[in-house]
Design a protein around this motif. Structure first.
Motif, mmCIF file in Angstrom:
data_model
loop_
_atom_site.group_PDB
_atom_site.id
_atom_site.type_symbol
_atom_site.label_atom_id
_atom_site.label_comp_id
_atom_site.label_asym_id
_atom_site.label_seq_id
_atom_site.Cartn_x
_atom_site.Cartn_y
_atom_site.Cartn_z
ATOM 1 N N GLN A 1 0.832 -1.275 0.076
ATOM 2 C CA GLN A 1 0.170 0.419 -0.186
ATOM 3 C C GLN A 1 1.070 1.865 -0.250
ATOM 4 O OE1 GLN A 1 -2.407 -1.161 3.134
ATOM 5 N NE2 GLN A 1 -4.569 -1.509 2.299
ATOM 6 N N LYS A 2 1.959 1.748 0.556
ATOM 7 C CA LYS A 2 2.651 2.295 0.535
ATOM 8 C C LYS A 2 3.346 2.686 -0.482
ATOM 9 C CE LYS A 2 6.721 3.972 3.735
ATOM 10 N NZ LYS A 2 7.254 4.591 4.612
ATOM 11 N N TRP A 3 4.390 1.411 -0.823
ATOM 12 C CA TRP A 3 5.032 1.397 -2.363
ATOM 13 C C TRP A 3 4.225 1.874 -3.126
ATOM 14 C CZ3 TRP A 3 10.080 0.941 -3.212
ATOM 15 C CH2 TRP A 3 10.522 0.425 -4.385
ATOM 16 N N CYS A 4 2.867 1.144 -3.625
ATOM 17 C CA CYS A 4 2.484 1.756 -4.763
ATOM 18 C C CYS A 4 1.105 2.724 -4.364
ATOM 19 C CB CYS A 4 1.249 0.401 -4.573
ATOM 20 S SG CYS A 4 2.099 -1.153 -5.652
ATOM 21 N N ASN A 5 1.636 3.443 -3.087
ATOM 22 C CA ASN A 5 1.201 5.014 -2.923
ATOM 23 C C ASN A 5 -0.573 4.276 -3.356
ATOM 24 O OD1 ASN A 5 0.343 7.630 -1.671
ATOM 25 N ND2 ASN A 5 0.832 7.753 -4.236
ATOM 26 N N VAL A 6 -1.237 3.256 -2.634
ATOM 27 C CA VAL A 6 -2.887 2.816 -3.326
ATOM 28 C C VAL A 6 -3.338 2.658 -1.605
ATOM 29 C CG1 VAL A 6 -2.407 2.532 -5.571
ATOM 30 C CG2 VAL A 6 -2.346 0.408 -4.006
ATOM 31 N N THR A 7 -4.972 2.040 -1.653
ATOM 32 C CA THR A 7 -4.846 1.906 -0.189
ATOM 33 C C THR A 7 -5.768 0.466 -0.146
ATOM 34 O OG1 THR A 7 -7.502 2.947 -0.654
ATOM 35 C CG2 THR A 7 -5.079 4.273 0.850
ATOM 36 N N ASP A 8 -6.023 -0.129 -1.590
ATOM 37 C CA ASP A 8 -6.733 -1.709 -1.764
ATOM 38 C C ASP A 8 -5.826 -2.045 -2.988
ATOM 39 O OD1 ASP A 8 -8.706 -0.747 -4.633
ATOM 40 O OD2 ASP A 8 -7.715 0.899 -3.766
ATOM 41 N N VAL A 9 -5.935 -3.543 -2.761
ATOM 42 C CA VAL A 9 -5.259 -4.052 -3.405
ATOM 43 C C VAL A 9 -5.542 -4.267 -5.210
ATOM 44 C CG1 VAL A 9 -4.834 -6.783 -3.921
ATOM 45 C CG2 VAL A 9 -5.367 -5.841 -1.479
ATOM 46 N N GLN A 10 -6.888 -3.884 -5.144
ATOM 47 C CA GLN A 10 -7.377 -4.086 -6.889
ATOM 48 C C GLN A 10 -6.724 -2.995 -7.496
ATOM 49 O OE1 GLN A 10 -10.123 -5.688 -8.010
ATOM 50 N NE2 GLN A 10 -10.188 -6.804 -6.302
ATOM 51 N N ASP B 1 -1.030 -2.107 -9.508
ATOM 52 C CA ASP B 1 -1.250 -2.831 -10.460
ATOM 53 C C ASP B 1 0.821 -2.118 -10.831
ATOM 54 O OD1 ASP B 1 -0.371 0.293 -11.819
ATOM 55 O OD2 ASP B 1 -2.564 0.564 -12.203
ATOM 56 N N TYR B 2 1.006 -2.814 -11.858
ATOM 57 C CA TYR B 2 2.234 -2.899 -12.466
ATOM 58 C C TYR B 2 3.026 -1.284 -12.171
ATOM 59 C CZ TYR B 2 6.944 -4.795 -14.521
ATOM 60 O OH TYR B 2 8.191 -4.115 -15.064
ATOM 61 N N VAL B 3 2.494 -0.408 -12.990
ATOM 62 C CA VAL B 3 2.885 1.018 -12.677
ATOM 63 C C VAL B 3 2.499 1.342 -11.672
ATOM 64 C CG1 VAL B 3 2.254 3.162 -14.511
ATOM 65 C CG2 VAL B 3 2.275 1.011 -15.154
ATOM 66 N N LYS B 4 1.745 1.870 -10.711
ATOM 67 C CA LYS B 4 1.518 1.779 -9.781
ATOM 68 C C LYS B 4 2.590 1.259 -9.190
ATOM 69 C CE LYS B 4 -3.182 3.866 -9.734
ATOM 70 N NZ LYS B 4 -4.191 3.458 -9.625
ATOM 71 N N CYS B 5 2.997 0.541 -8.920
ATOM 72 C CA CYS B 5 3.923 -0.508 -8.046
ATOM 73 C C CYS B 5 4.883 -0.934 -8.451
ATOM 74 C CB CYS B 5 3.003 -1.228 -7.348
ATOM 75 S SG CYS B 5 1.391 -2.000 -6.544
ATOM 76 N N ARG B 6 5.465 0.804 -9.226
ATOM 77 C CA ARG B 6 6.492 0.389 -9.841
ATOM 78 C C ARG B 6 7.449 -0.571 -9.754
ATOM 79 N NH1 ARG B 6 8.807 4.198 -4.851
ATOM 80 N NH2 ARG B 6 7.645 3.031 -3.696
ATOM 81 N N GLY B 7 7.147 -1.359 -10.745
ATOM 82 C CA GLY B 7 7.261 -3.020 -11.327
ATOM 83 C C GLY B 7 7.648 -4.140 -10.316
ATOM 84 N N PHE B 8 6.646 -3.742 -9.264
ATOM 85 C CA PHE B 8 6.566 -4.638 -8.819
ATOM 86 C C PHE B 8 5.145 -5.536 -8.981
ATOM 87 C CE2 PHE B 8 6.298 -8.133 -4.541
ATOM 88 C CZ PHE B 8 7.590 -7.959 -4.680
#
Length: 154
Positions: A89-98, A101-108
């Motif tokens: 959630q911190k790495w991707c800067n989002v609050t939910d699993v849905q 994605d690959y872009v928001k999660c910087r390659g993870f």
């Protein structure tokens, strides 16, 4: 303490890179083309039973820092699946699993539930229930009813 194993898993993956799978994961095809991932358990939860990280992956470093800063052995899952969710959630800067994605999660990557968790955890026990003696089977000798049982519990 069993929960320390979650930390050791992250440290090993960070230092050497590679794949980690719990022993109850069954492969039906090769997975080596997946890189830097965890698998969603359902629409709201992640798990740390299936994970890959390249050597010194920055996400695994963040997860290790979270493990140290927020270690709570008295709360089941806090240092394992919940840690992976918090860190992503911190790495991707989002609050939910849905939204992971690959872009928001910087390659993870967060692989979909169907990748490694097609059967909900609370339904897995039904795979091991012995049919009653009076329940007839239409199967030939040596044939398996595994796939029909899977369809019944989904």
């Amino acid at each position: 303490m069993a929960v320390v194993g979650h930390g050791l898993r992250l440290l090993t993956l960070h230092k050497y890179g590679g794949y980690y799978f719990d022993l109850d994961i069954i492969f039906v095809r090769p997975v080596t083309f997946y890189r830097n991932f965890v698998a969603a358990e359902d629409a709201t939860r992640l798990n740390n039973d299936v994970i890959h990280a390249d050597v010194k992956n920055p996400f695994s470093e963040m997860a290790i820092q979270d493990f140290v800063a927020n270690f709570r052995p008295e709360i089941w899952g806090h240092n394992g699946p919940a840690l992976i969710l918090r860190a992503l959630q911190k790495w991707c800067n989002v609050t939910d699993v849905q939204s992971m994605d690959y872009v928001k999660c910087r390659g993870f990557n967060v692989l979909p539930t169907s990748s490694f968790h097609p059967i909900p955890f609370n339904k897995m026990i039904t795979l091991f229930v012995q049919p009653l003696a009076n329940e007839s089977s239409q199967l030939a000798d040596g044939e398996s009813d595994w796939s029909s049982r899977l369809e019944q519990i989904k």
